[in-house]
Design a protein around this motif. Structure first.
Motif, PDB file in Angstrom:
ATOM      1  N   ALA A 159       0.868  -1.110  -0.063  1.00 31.63           N
ATOM      2  CA  ALA A 159       0.067   0.086  -0.034  1.00 31.63           C
ATOM      3  C   ALA A 159       0.808   1.346  -0.090  1.00 31.63           C
ATOM      4  CB  ALA A 159      -0.937  -0.009   1.214  1.00 31.63           C
ATOM      5  N   GLY A 160       1.866   1.269   0.555  1.00 31.40           N
ATOM      6  CA  GLY A 160       2.820   2.278   1.103  1.00 31.40           C
ATOM      7  C   GLY A 160       3.486   2.310   2.301  1.00 31.40           C
ATOM      8  N   ASP A 180      -4.166   8.151   3.559  1.00 27.48           N
ATOM      9  CA  ASP A 180      -5.801   8.624   2.852  1.00 27.48           C
ATOM     10  C   ASP A 180      -5.773  10.154   2.990  1.00 27.48           C
ATOM     11  OD1 ASP A 180      -8.385   7.592   1.808  1.00 27.48           O
ATOM     12  OD2 ASP A 180      -8.926   9.115   3.369  1.00 27.48           O
ATOM     13  N   LEU A 181      -5.534  10.907   3.961  1.00 29.04           N
ATOM     14  CA  LEU A 181      -5.726  12.266   3.985  1.00 29.04           C
ATOM     15  C   LEU A 181      -4.951  12.916   2.960  1.00 29.04           C
ATOM     16  CD1 LEU A 181      -6.651  14.933   5.463  1.00 29.04           C
ATOM     17  CD2 LEU A 181      -4.564  14.911   6.861  1.00 29.04           C
ATOM     18  N   CYS A 182      -3.552  12.547   2.815  1.00 33.45           N
ATOM     19  CA  CYS A 182      -2.711  13.242   1.624  1.00 33.45           C
ATOM     20  C   CYS A 182      -3.075  12.987   0.546  1.00 33.45           C
ATOM     21  CB  CYS A 182      -1.309  12.842   1.986  1.00 33.45           C
ATOM     22  SG  CYS A 182      -0.408  13.045   3.506  1.00 33.45           S
ATOM     23  N   LEU A 183      -3.552  11.794   0.227  1.00 33.27           N
ATOM     24  CA  LEU A 183      -4.008  11.644  -1.205  1.00 33.27           C
ATOM     25  C   LEU A 183      -5.445  12.329  -1.713  1.00 33.27           C
ATOM     26  CD1 LEU A 183      -3.515   7.578  -1.638  1.00 33.27           C
ATOM     27  CD2 LEU A 183      -2.033   9.781  -2.330  1.00 33.27           C
ATOM     28  N   THR A 218      -8.934  -1.554   2.809  1.00 34.80           N
ATOM     29  CA  THR A 218      -9.771  -0.449   2.501  1.00 34.80           C
ATOM     30  C   THR A 218      -8.656   0.639   1.690  1.00 34.80           C
ATOM     31  OG1 THR A 218     -11.221  -0.930   4.502  1.00 34.80           O
ATOM     32  CG2 THR A 218     -11.264   1.582   3.420  1.00 34.80           C
ATOM     33  N   PHE A 219      -7.587   0.811   2.192  1.00 30.39           N
ATOM     34  CA  PHE A 219      -6.809   1.800   1.371  1.00 30.39           C
ATOM     35  C   PHE A 219      -6.645   1.431   0.057  1.00 30.39           C
ATOM     36  CE2 PHE A 219      -2.660   3.536   0.169  1.00 30.39           C
ATOM     37  CZ  PHE A 219      -2.829   4.761   0.638  1.00 30.39           C
ATOM     38  N   THR A 220      -6.219   0.273  -0.116  1.00 34.15           N
ATOM     39  CA  THR A 220      -5.688  -0.278  -1.518  1.00 34.15           C
ATOM     40  C   THR A 220      -6.994  -0.393  -2.413  1.00 34.15           C
ATOM     41  OG1 THR A 220      -5.980  -2.533  -0.657  1.00 34.15           O
ATOM     42  CG2 THR A 220      -3.868  -1.485  -0.655  1.00 34.15           C
ATOM     43  N   ARG A 221      -7.939  -0.695  -1.874  1.00 34.83           N
ATOM     44  CA  ARG A 221      -9.260  -0.492  -2.823  1.00 34.83           C
ATOM     45  C   ARG A 221      -9.795   0.764  -3.476  1.00 34.83           C
ATOM     46  NH1 ARG A 221     -11.468  -4.310   0.978  1.00 34.83           N
ATOM     47  NH2 ARG A 221     -12.726  -2.459   1.958  1.00 34.83           N
ATOM     48  N   ARG A 222      -9.793   1.839  -2.237  1.00 37.46           N
ATOM     49  CA  ARG A 222     -10.154   3.055  -2.441  1.00 37.46           C
ATOM     50  C   ARG A 222      -8.999   3.649  -3.474  1.00 37.46           C
ATOM     51  NH1 ARG A 222     -11.445   7.250   2.435  1.00 37.46           N
ATOM     52  NH2 ARG A 222     -13.389   5.824   2.255  1.00 37.46           N
ATOM     53  N   TRP A 223      -7.852   3.381  -3.301  1.00 37.45           N
ATOM     54  CA  TRP A 223      -6.880   4.132  -4.123  1.00 37.45           C
ATOM     55  C   TRP A 223      -5.999   3.149  -5.181  1.00 37.45           C
ATOM     56  CZ3 TRP A 223      -7.471   9.219  -3.794  1.00 37.45           C
ATOM     57  CH2 TRP A 223      -7.836   9.709  -2.849  1.00 37.45           C
ATOM     58  N   ARG A 224      -7.031   2.130  -5.598  1.00 36.35           N
ATOM     59  CA  ARG A 224      -6.321   1.436  -6.629  1.00 36.35           C
ATOM     60  C   ARG A 224      -5.846   1.882  -7.826  1.00 36.35           C
ATOM     61  NH1 ARG A 224     -10.121  -2.196  -6.406  1.00 36.35           N
ATOM     62  NH2 ARG A 224      -8.951  -3.788  -5.045  1.00 36.35           N
ATOM     63  N   ALA A 225      -6.636   2.841  -8.349  1.00 33.15           N
ATOM     64  CA  ALA A 225      -5.975   3.651  -9.780  1.00 33.15           C
ATOM     65  C   ALA A 225      -4.719   4.193  -9.520  1.00 33.15           C
ATOM     66  CB  ALA A 225      -7.193   4.611 -10.246  1.00 33.15           C
ATOM     67  N   LEU A 226      -4.421   4.963  -8.301  1.00 30.06           N
ATOM     68  CA  LEU A 226      -3.290   5.633  -8.098  1.00 30.06           C
ATOM     69  C   LEU A 226      -2.194   4.363  -7.707  1.00 30.06           C
ATOM     70  CD1 LEU A 226      -4.193   8.717  -5.740  1.00 30.06           C
ATOM     71  CD2 LEU A 226      -3.616   8.726  -8.161  1.00 30.06           C
TER      72      LEU A 226
END
Length: 539
Positions: free
Chosen positions: A387-388, A445-448, A491-499
């Motif tokens: 994820a990061g 998540d906040l930063c993205l 949850t994070f990887t699903r939300r920001w999958r495109a990035l």
């Protein structure tokens, strides 16, 4: 069998886990692996990974000019007569890769409106061997101001170059840097081609005073003048932006017991900080120890800028408690700070405000160390280890990083909220922290979300703090918490999958995400040009 292999095998028996000796052994092994990967492995990477992309069709005309042809009027006359759509410029002795023109034409077919293009590069040693590859980030203005990585090889749209006047004689030996600064100020789009398309032969001949002068003129033109001093290496700079005003900074510190840690944190703020226009909100969350409440009373008597804000909700939710604290804050600036931090640099608030005051910056992170003097936070790479993750964790505090990155201000996709400053208006524009992340990934998540609104995330090495988070901290002792963390990761990887699939723009796609920082990536993969808005096309 190598000594390094034996050391890896015997490390658990030779050194107690997470002792300082074990941490240093782990660091030295990581450095050795990175050096052998990047130096010895670079030839293998060239053979197995580098590919030549042939541009399909024509339609783009390119003309090249080298630094040797820069004799003022002669070059300007040649430029005025050129019928090419793009001009390639070299500011140092170099050779172009065989695929350079095809790769540039391909990038222009993908992004036909771009104004400025640059690429990765390396050096040729005296034996003709390729060494010292520089896998660069996509365009980030703060990273660029600290170290101009677009030189020595770049391309500019001809009509765009005509519009900005090409070369200024006053720039002297820094003609390329000056041209780049004037280009990024008005460029709608800056393209980075993450491929090694030039091989540098000699160092650039440019005077520091000329470099500094053209950078200062750029900062004045964009309305953010700064003091410019030499950086830690050649062609790097230490910028100190002028503060436009002294806004109230609300320092938000969640606390659940741990009175000794909180006392150390607040004592460092009150005794070391040179910036005085701040308030401190202690966000009390279900403490039970009498010593904690005694400390609260002592602190509020000691300094009228300290307020106690109670938030009694179970279970603990980092996002919710900080959102509540932000709603109670009076400051224009919000600084989220962990209770186990300790200020090192007295001007830490000013150094973060330098960036937070700018309208193009949405959040600012600091440089954090473990108490042993090892790195805890120098920026976060999106997609690292999944994820990061933080880069260069457990490296010595004076480690320079990749091309001095750990010593220079940078743009990142994410920074940690253990010490994060943002403007109140930006924080609430993205609805603050998402309470779905109770324990982790709320700051990522906040930063993205902030980046999604067109703001930059900045990191400064000049605001330094200790973070007394244990080196052995983990969640494996609590299976419920471990399960919660895994759920939040998913949850994070699903939300920001495109990035995540697109890749972190500030981390080169030729570098690995599954192992050591800035190690070469191997296997089959394709890199594509990366577009970022220039200052003429950003907010």
């Amino acid at each position: 069998m190598s000594i390094v292999f034996l050391l890896r095998r015997l490390r658990p028996f030779l050194f107690p886990k997470n002792s300082l000796r074990e941490v240093w052994a782990r660091y030295l092994l990581a450095v050795y692996s990175r050096l052998t990967n990047c130096w010895r492995g670079y030839a293998r990477w060239q053979k197995n990974v580098e590919q030549i992309k042939k541009a399909e069709g024509g339609g783009v005309s390119i003309e090249t000019f080298s630094f040797t042809e820069l004799d003022g009027q002669t070059l300007l006359k040649a430029l005025s007569q050129s019928q090419a759509e793009y001009i390639l410029l070299a500011a140092a002795p170099l050779l172009l890769a065989d695929s350079a023109l095809d790769e540039i034409k391909h990038a222009l077919q993908v992004y036909p409106e771009t104004d400025l293009i640059y690429t990765d590069g390396d050096w040729l040693d005296r034996h003709g061997k390729r060494i010292r590859p520089w896998f660069k980030p996509a365009f980030g203005i703060d990273s660029l101001r600290a170290q101009n990585y677009i030189v020595p090889f770049f391309a500019i749209r001809k009509v765009f170059g005509d519009s900005i006047g090409w070369f200024d004689p006053a720039a002297g030996s820094a003609w390329a840097e000056d041209l780049i600064w004037r280009a990024v100020e008005r460029a709608r789009q800056v393209i980075h081609i993450p491929k090694v398309l030039y091989h540098q032969l000699e160092e650039r001949m440019v005077a520091f005073d000329d470099e500094r002068r053209v950078l200062e003129r750029h900062l004045e033109r964009v309305g953010w003048p700064a003091e410019v001093a030499p950086g830690p290496a050649q062609h790097t700079f230490h910028l100190r932006y002028h503060l436009r005003c002294e806004p109230l900074v609300s320092i938000l510190i969640p606390n659940h017991d741990l009175p000794a840690e909180l006392k150390r944190c607040l004592h460092s703020i009150l005794t070391k900080s040179t910036y005085q226009n701040f308030e401190i909100l202690i966000l009390e969350n279900n403490s039970r120890q009498p010593e904690t409440f005694t400390l609260y009373e002592e602190l509020q008597r000691r300094d009228g800028r300290i307020r106690l804000v109670e938030y009694h909700h179970n279970p603990f939710n980092y996002a919710e408690i900080n959102n509540f604290g932000a709603s109670q804050a009076r400051g224009e600036m919000l600084l989220f700070l962990n209770n186990d931090t300790e200020v090192i640099t007295p001007d830490w608030l000013e150094r973060m405000l330098e960036y937070a005051q700018r309208p193009d910056v949405g959040a600012v992170g600091a440089k954090l160390y473990y108490p042993q003097g090892l790195i805890q936070h120098v920026g976060v790479i999106l997609g690292l280890l999944g994820a990061g993750a933080h880069q260069f964790v457990n490296y010595p505090r004076n480690h320079v990083g990749y091309y001095h990155s750990m010593l220079l201000p940078q743009n990142f996709s994410m920074v940690t909220a253990a010490c994060l400053m943002t403007r109140r208006e930006v924080f609430w524009a993205v609805q603050g922290f998402d309470s779905i992340y109770r324990l982790a990934f709320n700051d990522f998540d906040l930063c993205l979300k902030i980046r999604e609104q067109g703001y930059l995330i900045a990191w400064t090495p000049y605001a330094e703090l200790y973070h007394h988070e244990s080196l052995s901290r983990g969640y494996d002792s609590n299976s419920a918490m471990l399960a919660r963390l895994q759920q939040e990761r998913e949850t994070f990887t699903r939300r920001w999958r495109a990035l995540l699939q697109a890749g972190d723009p500030y981390y080169n796609p030729n570098l690995a995400l599954d192992r050591g920082y800035y190690s070469l990536r191997f296997g089959k993969y394709e890199t594509t040009p990366r577009a970022m808005p220039g200052l003429g096309g950003s907010r």
